[in-house]
Write an enzyme that holds these catalytic residues in place. Sequence first.
Site, PDB file in Angstrom:
ATOM      1  N   PHE A 158      38.880  47.998  28.263  1.00 15.78           N
ATOM      2  CA  PHE A 158      37.645  48.301  27.526  1.00 15.78           C
ATOM      3  C   PHE A 158      37.359  47.203  26.515  1.00 15.78           C
ATOM      4  O   PHE A 158      37.111  47.455  25.335  1.00 15.78           O
ATOM      5  CB  PHE A 158      37.793  49.673  26.851  1.00 15.78           C
ATOM      6  CG  PHE A 158      36.498  50.390  26.634  1.00 15.78           C
ATOM      7  CD1 PHE A 158      35.586  50.551  27.662  1.00 15.78           C
ATOM      8  CD2 PHE A 158      36.195  50.941  25.395  1.00 15.78           C
ATOM      9  CE1 PHE A 158      34.384  51.234  27.469  1.00 15.78           C
ATOM     10  CE2 PHE A 158      35.000  51.623  25.185  1.00 15.78           C
ATOM     11  CZ  PHE A 158      34.095  51.766  26.237  1.00 15.78           C
ATOM     12  N   GLY A 159      37.385  45.962  27.010  1.00 13.21           N
ATOM     13  CA  GLY A 159      36.995  44.820  26.177  1.00 13.21           C
ATOM     14  C   GLY A 159      35.494  44.612  26.293  1.00 13.21           C
ATOM     15  O   GLY A 159      34.735  45.534  26.577  1.00 13.21           O
ATOM     16  N   ARG A 160      35.078  43.356  26.102  1.00 11.61           N
ATOM     17  CA  ARG A 160      33.635  43.064  26.083  1.00 11.61           C
ATOM     18  C   ARG A 160      32.939  43.499  27.371  1.00 11.61           C
ATOM     19  O   ARG A 160      31.891  44.137  27.336  1.00 11.61           O
ATOM     20  CB  ARG A 160      33.401  41.564  25.922  1.00 11.61           C
ATOM     21  CG  ARG A 160      33.898  40.988  24.636  1.00 11.61           C
ATOM     22  CD  ARG A 160      33.567  39.499  24.628  1.00 11.61           C
ATOM     23  NE  ARG A 160      34.284  38.820  23.587  1.00 11.61           N
ATOM     24  CZ  ARG A 160      35.464  38.231  23.746  1.00 11.61           C
ATOM     25  NH1 ARG A 160      36.062  38.229  24.920  1.00 11.61           N
ATOM     26  NH2 ARG A 160      36.044  37.624  22.735  1.00 11.61           N
ATOM     27  N   ARG A 242      40.457  40.521  38.306  1.00 15.16           N
ATOM     28  CA  ARG A 242      41.263  39.615  39.117  1.00 15.16           C
ATOM     29  C   ARG A 242      41.848  40.411  40.282  1.00 15.16           C
ATOM     30  O   ARG A 242      42.269  41.555  40.106  1.00 15.16           O
ATOM     31  CB  ARG A 242      42.399  38.993  38.288  1.00 15.16           C
ATOM     32  CG  ARG A 242      41.941  37.898  37.315  1.00 15.16           C
ATOM     33  CD  ARG A 242      41.438  36.641  38.045  1.00 15.16           C
ATOM     34  NE  ARG A 242      41.051  35.585  37.140  1.00 15.16           N
ATOM     35  CZ  ARG A 242      39.807  35.370  36.686  1.00 15.16           C
ATOM     36  NH1 ARG A 242      38.817  36.159  37.073  1.00 15.16           N
ATOM     37  NH2 ARG A 242      39.562  34.366  35.874  1.00 15.16           N
ATOM     38  N   GLU A 271      43.086  35.314  46.866  1.00 14.82           N
ATOM     39  CA  GLU A 271      41.865  34.531  46.895  1.00 14.82           C
ATOM     40  C   GLU A 271      42.168  33.054  47.174  1.00 14.82           C
ATOM     41  O   GLU A 271      43.130  32.535  46.611  1.00 14.82           O
ATOM     42  CB  GLU A 271      41.202  34.681  45.513  1.00 14.82           C
ATOM     43  CG  GLU A 271      39.725  34.763  45.565  1.00 14.82           C
ATOM     44  CD  GLU A 271      39.147  35.138  44.214  1.00 14.82           C
ATOM     45  OE1 GLU A 271      39.359  36.283  43.768  1.00 14.82           O
ATOM     46  OE2 GLU A 271      38.495  34.290  43.622  1.00 14.82           O
ATOM     47  N   HIS A 289      33.661  36.387  44.635  1.00 14.40           N
ATOM     48  CA  HIS A 289      33.882  36.079  43.211  1.00 14.40           C
ATOM     49  C   HIS A 289      32.598  35.555  42.551  1.00 14.40           C
ATOM     50  O   HIS A 289      32.550  34.435  42.048  1.00 14.40           O
ATOM     51  CB  HIS A 289      35.035  35.078  43.037  1.00 14.40           C
ATOM     52  CG  HIS A 289      35.721  35.199  41.709  1.00 14.40           C
ATOM     53  ND1 HIS A 289      37.068  34.989  41.526  1.00 14.40           N
ATOM     54  CD2 HIS A 289      35.223  35.513  40.484  1.00 14.40           C
ATOM     55  CE1 HIS A 289      37.373  35.154  40.245  1.00 14.40           C
ATOM     56  NE2 HIS A 289      36.272  35.467  39.584  1.00 14.40           N
ATOM     57  N   GLY A 291      30.992  37.214  40.043  1.00 14.87           N
ATOM     58  CA  GLY A 291      30.792  37.949  38.792  1.00 14.87           C
ATOM     59  C   GLY A 291      29.863  37.264  37.797  1.00 14.87           C
ATOM     60  O   GLY A 291      28.938  37.865  37.262  1.00 14.87           O
TER      61      GLY A 291
HETATM   62  C1  DGY Z   1      35.982  34.341  34.812  1.00 12.17           C
HETATM   63  O1  DGY Z   1      35.240  33.766  34.000  1.00 12.17           O
HETATM   64  O2  DGY Z   1      37.137  34.640  34.546  1.00 12.17           O
HETATM   65  C2  DGY Z   1      35.389  34.691  36.129  1.00 12.17           C
HETATM   66  O3  DGY Z   1      36.280  35.229  36.989  1.00 12.17           O
HETATM   67  C3  DGY Z   1      34.595  33.552  36.696  1.00 12.17           C
HETATM   68  O4  DGY Z   1      33.414  33.616  35.983  1.00 12.17           O
END
Ligand code: DGY
Length: 328
Positions: A158-160, A242, A271, A289, A291
């Site tokens: 529950f971080g940013r 991850r 990965e 990946h 994100g």
């Molecule tokens: C991160 O920043 O750790 C992501 O996995 C790639 O943006």
Amino acid sequence: MNQARPAVLVTRRLPAEALERIQARCEMTLYDGEGAMPRDRLLAEVAGKAGAITLLTDRVDDEFLDAAGPQFKIVANFAVGFDNIDVDACTRHGVLASNTPEVLTETTADTAFALIMAAARRVAEGDRFLRSRSGWIWSPLMMLGQDVHHATLGIVGFGRIGQAVARRAAGFSMRVLYHDVYRPSADVEQQLGAEYRDLDALLAESDFVSLHTNLTPQTRHLINEERLALMKPTAVVVNTSRGPIIDEQALAKALAERRIFAAGLDVFEHEPQVDPDLLTCENAVIIPHLGSATVQTRLAMANLAADNLFAGLDGSPPPTPLNPGAGG
Ligand code: DGY
């Protein structure tokens, strides 16, 4: 080395604006290959440099730091996750390390939410279905998914980014549970309407589980066969953190046996390989990946990595250090 224009290594092509900024101040060696920089090349190219911008695919450890040499000042990771960096080794070598937090929080939370929606409502499966058939007809029982609105979302980490996902959940009238080793203040819990649960209780109660923890020895395979067995048969698990946080083999089995409803995965245990068993699961939505992969956010990350690099080269504190004060 020319002190005015320090030599630096950038291990992959970044957005042009950031590369131009780096080039304006430094003698830049840019690895422009397709995949991750091969290890032997990385070790050879970092030798004699004053700093480097690295990616999550570059391992920064004693071997890397020894190869770089004693003049090496800063490794600026182009990612918020830094499991590729041995921060203690950097500190021992007197090298600053930094990452790129904050700038990708909202974008990564968007991706987590996109995976929640796509997995629950079978978006990728529906797309594949249409492309692979010549005829179909609307039907009351066709491709039924799970409701997202008013469901219970369990956020692990529950971080940013986890908190940004909780903010999105409010718009879907979801009930939010969270688990973290660090408890935020009661104010944060209240603002986000989030209730703490221990991990096993969260898994048992949630309709959606979204993972946002760092990868550490403690969180590797946090979601394993036993924990998957705690989840509801209608539950969806989403991972944008991850890959090794989930035991991928156990997940593929649970999906294939329909012991959980679906998964949305942005990251993978080995990965860039994706477990072949996962590839055959219709109920797994898998993306490579992505994100933080928007034009705006990747530029912001590159600019922040460049700012960290410049500060380290100048001997000033980087904006987002991992080991503040290292390097004297
Ligand atoms: C991160 O920043 O750790 C992501 O996995 C790639 O943006």
